[in-house]
Design a protein around this motif. Structure first.
Motif, PDB file in Angstrom:
ATOM      1  N   LEU A   1       6.526 -12.815   3.827  1.00 28.33           N
ATOM      2  CA  LEU A   1       5.107 -13.020   3.516  1.00 28.33           C
ATOM      3  C   LEU A   1       4.791 -14.514   3.510  1.00 28.33           C
ATOM      4  O   LEU A   1       4.626 -15.133   2.473  1.00 28.33           O
TER       5      LEU A   1
ATOM      6  N   THR B   1      -4.583 -11.557   7.035  1.00 27.56           N
ATOM      7  CA  THR B   1      -3.261 -11.249   7.586  1.00 27.56           C
ATOM      8  C   THR B   1      -2.258 -10.957   6.478  1.00 27.56           C
ATOM      9  O   THR B   1      -1.487  -9.994   6.538  1.00 27.56           O
ATOM     10  N   ARG B   2      -2.274 -11.806   5.461  1.00 25.81           N
ATOM     11  CA  ARG B   2      -1.327 -11.641   4.349  1.00 25.81           C
ATOM     12  C   ARG B   2      -1.553 -10.319   3.628  1.00 25.81           C
ATOM     13  O   ARG B   2      -0.605  -9.630   3.239  1.00 25.81           O
TER      14      ARG B   2
ATOM     15  N   SER C   1       2.287 -12.347  -3.551  1.00 30.32           N
ATOM     16  CA  SER C   1       3.328 -12.291  -2.523  1.00 30.32           C
ATOM     17  C   SER C   1       4.712 -12.380  -3.155  1.00 30.32           C
ATOM     18  O   SER C   1       5.632 -11.640  -2.781  1.00 30.32           O
TER      19      SER C   1
ATOM     20  N   GLN D   1       2.356 -15.862   5.639  1.00 27.87           N
ATOM     21  CA  GLN D   1       1.081 -16.106   6.304  1.00 27.87           C
ATOM     22  C   GLN D   1       0.069 -16.722   5.338  1.00 27.87           C
ATOM     23  O   GLN D   1      -0.107 -16.250   4.226  1.00 27.87           O
TER      24      GLN D   1
ATOM     25  N   THR E   1      -1.643 -10.565  13.130  1.00 27.56           N
ATOM     26  CA  THR E   1      -0.328 -10.778  12.525  1.00 27.56           C
ATOM     27  C   THR E   1       0.625 -11.239  13.603  1.00 27.56           C
ATOM     28  O   THR E   1       0.383 -11.060  14.791  1.00 27.56           O
TER      29      THR E   1
ATOM     30  N   TYR F   1       1.366  -3.112   4.522  1.00 28.82           N
ATOM     31  CA  TYR F   1       2.405  -2.610   5.421  1.00 28.82           C
ATOM     32  C   TYR F   1       3.757  -2.529   4.700  1.00 28.82           C
ATOM     33  O   TYR F   1       4.478  -1.531   4.795  1.00 28.82           O
TER      34      TYR F   1
ATOM     35  N   ASP G   1      12.331  -2.583   8.928  1.00 23.54           N
ATOM     36  CA  ASP G   1      11.731  -3.803   8.371  1.00 23.54           C
ATOM     37  C   ASP G   1      12.111  -4.012   6.909  1.00 23.54           C
ATOM     38  O   ASP G   1      12.179  -5.156   6.443  1.00 23.54           O
TER      39      ASP G   1
ATOM     40  N   GLN H   1      -0.208  -7.484   5.644  1.00 23.59           N
ATOM     41  CA  GLN H   1       1.254  -7.486   5.534  1.00 23.59           C
ATOM     42  C   GLN H   1       1.713  -6.815   4.239  1.00 23.59           C
ATOM     43  O   GLN H   1       2.690  -6.058   4.227  1.00 23.59           O
ATOM     44  N   LYS H   2       1.034  -7.104   3.151  1.00 17.20           N
ATOM     45  CA  LYS H   2       1.410  -6.506   1.860  1.00 17.20           C
ATOM     46  C   LYS H   2       1.290  -4.984   1.914  1.00 17.20           C
ATOM     47  O   LYS H   2       2.179  -4.257   1.447  1.00 17.20           O
TER      48      LYS H   2
ATOM     49  N   VAL I   1       2.019  -4.140  12.888  1.00 16.71           N
ATOM     50  CA  VAL I   1       1.768  -4.030  11.452  1.00 16.71           C
ATOM     51  C   VAL I   1       0.403  -3.422  11.188  1.00 16.71           C
ATOM     52  O   VAL I   1       0.249  -2.479  10.414  1.00 16.71           O
TER      53      VAL I   1
END
Length: 652
Positions: free
Chosen positions: A544, A551-552, A636, A546, A485, A558, A535, A555-556, A490
């Motif tokens: 979002l 990775t995406r 996303s 990425q 990331t 997180y 954040d 992120q979700k 993350v």
């Protein structure tokens, strides 16, 4: 699907942007997983509207009503509904042209007469398929400039003689027609009685030259005399001189077969354009009818290969009374012990999927696009349904494209037949569409740490657990969280959230990072609940962005983890008198907070309870695992909107 199809989809769906989607040309079968709200249904609708002849579309929900109407008798057959419409178009066009009547009016009523008018041809004057396609508008117009329609009947029936007259006259040296008899007389006087050498071409003749010339002259005179009488009888409106002149002109017409048959099909030259359009409609309909009939024959031949597989499902699972080929209908017919509507939704989906797959395999289509085949199915029928797809993908050289929002679709396919499908993930980032392939090594690397999430997922499956495990393995291999990331912390928050229950020392300290009764930093990891809150406070819609699926997804997870902590902080901020000595389960925390709520009125108990399913915030550590899959299955866009909505409700 190829690049061309992607371009057509981009043109058809104006509210989405597919310009950055790269799609390699491939005949391999694929499964495309997409979170709800991504746009897969829009893609399937666009493919149906594009109507490519090489693609067949199947949608369980849309096809179910039609399927139920079949009652107890199901049929796998080529859809020939268009055949009746095409036959009607063809018949209307043929009736408008009325070739049989046109030819009858000209006295062309039998094959024998046809062969006289058109030497070497023997088609029937009533056979539209033989006659109508011969029509050419340009040919008819060209002949009409050399031959009057009034003389068409006479010319057609005496075409052979007229051609012979022309030939005889040409044989005499192509002298001017009106002087040919005199020329022959003069020529005969200059030739000896026994001369057998032609003074023109110097060829040796079987008889004397005088005799040849005499015969030619007699033939020409006799033929012309007969035609003059016949033509004069048919054209009483002409004088004797006009008859002779017109007949002479007819010997010069030299109509081709194409020209003559084309003019014969016109009632008048003014009908040329209209007849040409009728012929076009007739030929196009006839071509399509013949194609459909050939396709039906090929389809039926291919159905024979599907009997065993269809029997296996319908007799094995549904105790079908019979599964038999029907040669008259060119179909495979299945008789069930009871009507379709008396079966469960999952059973109907399995029947429908089986029928659609084998209908596709029997067809000449190259690609079957199936939308949500596992919809409404229990686990057992998910496996049964996917087995049908797996067999089709492995046994036949056809491409299956399955769109699904159910991760189990990929998991089951990979477990049943590794390597039979390519797997893709589709995501929507604003208007931009992104399609990623799932890494080739995903299922091997995601199974490395089987203890992750305390066995919350099975090896070889696609789920949040396997995604995070793969991310961990990739970080270990690459040596830096920065490569998974843009913000390396993350993945640390996600992994530690899932694993905090197995921490050997001071698990409570790490647990506090994922709550917010007070500011807390875990000394061993350096993770802080203030970072999670920050954040969300600073969250922007394009966080979002990425394009990498792994990775995406991390992120979700997180963001959902951070949102949960942020909401808890807000609750304690607006309820300062709440007991902070021990963390409370989310349900109890909401009940207690609403008794003393001092924050925005938009925050209600009902609204907070609606977030419980998404957040699953409980006192025990392992409770965090459930929201992981929830987060990954959100698009996303949807997750971003949800975060902004929650902040707005809390007055942010």
């Amino acid at each position: 699907m190829d690049r061309l199809t992607i371009k057509e989809i981009d043109d058809a769906i104006v509210h989405l942007d597919f310009s950055s989607v790269s799609c390699k040309d491939s005949s391999r079968s694929v499964i495309v997983w997409a979170p709800n709200g991504t746009g897969k249904s829009s893609i399937v609708r666009a493919l149906r509207e594009i109507g490519s002849r090489s693609i067949q579309i199947a949608d369980c929900e849309e096809n179910k009503l039609e399927f139920v109407k079949m009652n107890k008798k199901l049929s796998i057959a080529l859809n020939l509904n268009r055949l009746a419409d095409l036959e009607n178009d063809k018949n209307v066009a043929a009736s408008s042209i009325n070739a049989k009547k046109r030819l009858k009016d000209l006295g062309i009523t039998s094959k024998a007469i046809v062969s006289q008018v058109f030497p070497g041809q023997a088609w029937s004057p009533s056979a539209n398929e033989d006659i109508i396609p011969k029509f050419r508008k340009d040919a008819a117009i060209a002949l009409s400039e050399r031959l009057s329609v009034k003389d068409l009947r006479f010319y057609a029936h005496h075409r052979k003689e007229l051609i012979e007259i022309r030939s005889l006259k040409d044989a005499a040296g192509q002298l001017k027609d009106r002087f040919i008899s005199d020329a022959i007389d003069l020529l005969s006087k200059g030739v000896a009685e026994d001369d057998r050498i032609c003074p023109i071409c110097h060829a040796r003749l079987e008889t004397t030259l005088k005799e040849v010339l005499r015969q030619r002259k007699n033939e020409l005179s006799k033929m012309e005399s007969g035609l003059l009488v016949e033509y004069g009888r048919q054209r009483p409106d002409l004088s004797a001189d006009q008859v002779a002149t017109q007949l002479e002109e007819m010997t010069m017409v030299g109509a081709t077969d194409e020209e003559l048959v084309s003019l014969c099909l016109l009632e008048s030259i003014q009908d040329a354009d209209k007849t040409d359009e009728y012929v076009r409609v007739y030929c196009k309909a006839n071509e399509e009818i013949n194609r459909l009939r050939r396709e039906a024959d090929d389809y039926y031949a291919n159905l024979r290969d599907s009997v065993e597989s269809v029997e296996r499902v319908f007799k094995g699972v549904f105790s079908a009374e019979s599964v038999e080929l029907n040669e008259d209908e060119k179909s495979l017919e299945i008789v069930l012990p009871r009507p379709v509507n008396e079966y469960s939704s999952g059973e109907i989906n399995l029947m429908l999927t089986t029928v659609r797959i084998h209908a596709f395999l029997a067809s000449d289509k190259s690609t079957l696009v199936f939308d949500d085949p596992l919809s409404s199915l229990d686990k057992a029928n998910q496996y049964n349904t996917m087995f049908q797809f797996v067999r089709a993908a492995r046994e036949r050289e056809r491409q299956l494209v399955i769109f699904t929002h159910n991760m189990d679709c990929i998991s089951i396919a990979n477990n049943q037949a590794p390597g039979s499908f390519d797997y893709f993930v589709m995501e929507r980032l604003g208007k931009k569409m992104v399609i990623n392939s799932i890494p080739i090594d995903f299922f091997s690397k995601s199974a490395v740490d089987s203890a992750f999430l305390d066995g919350a997922y099975a090896d070889g499956s696609l789920c949040a657990g396997s995604i995070v495990t793969y991310a961990k393995a990739r970080i270990k291999e690459q040596g830096s969280a920065e490569q998974i990331t843009d913000e390396g912390y993350v993945i640390d928050y996600v992994v530690n959230s899932a694993e905090r229950e197995s921490r050997e020392s001071d698990a409570h300290s790490l647990h506090e990072v994922y709550h917010y009764r007070f500011s807390h930093t875990d000394l061993d990891t350096g993770l802080s609940n203030d970072t999670l809150v920050k954040d969300i406070d600073e969250f922007e819609y394009l966080f979002l962005d990425q394009e990498d699926f792994i990775t995406r997804s991390v992120q979700k997870i997180y963001l959902l983890t951070a949102l949960r902590v942020w909401i808890e902080k807000e609750i304690y901020r607006y309820c300062p008198e709440l007991d902070k000595s021990n963390p409370l389960p989310i349900g109890r925390l909401i009940r207690e907070a609403m008794k003393q709520w001092k924050g925005p009125k938009t925050v209600t108990r009902e609204y907070l309870n609606s977030l419980k399913v998404m957040l699953n915030h409980n006192a025990h550590y392992g409770a965090q695992a459930a929201p992981f899959d929830y987060a990954v299955n959100l698009s996303s866009d949807e997750l971003c909107r949800k975060i902004l909505e929650v902040k707005a409700v809390f007055g942010q």
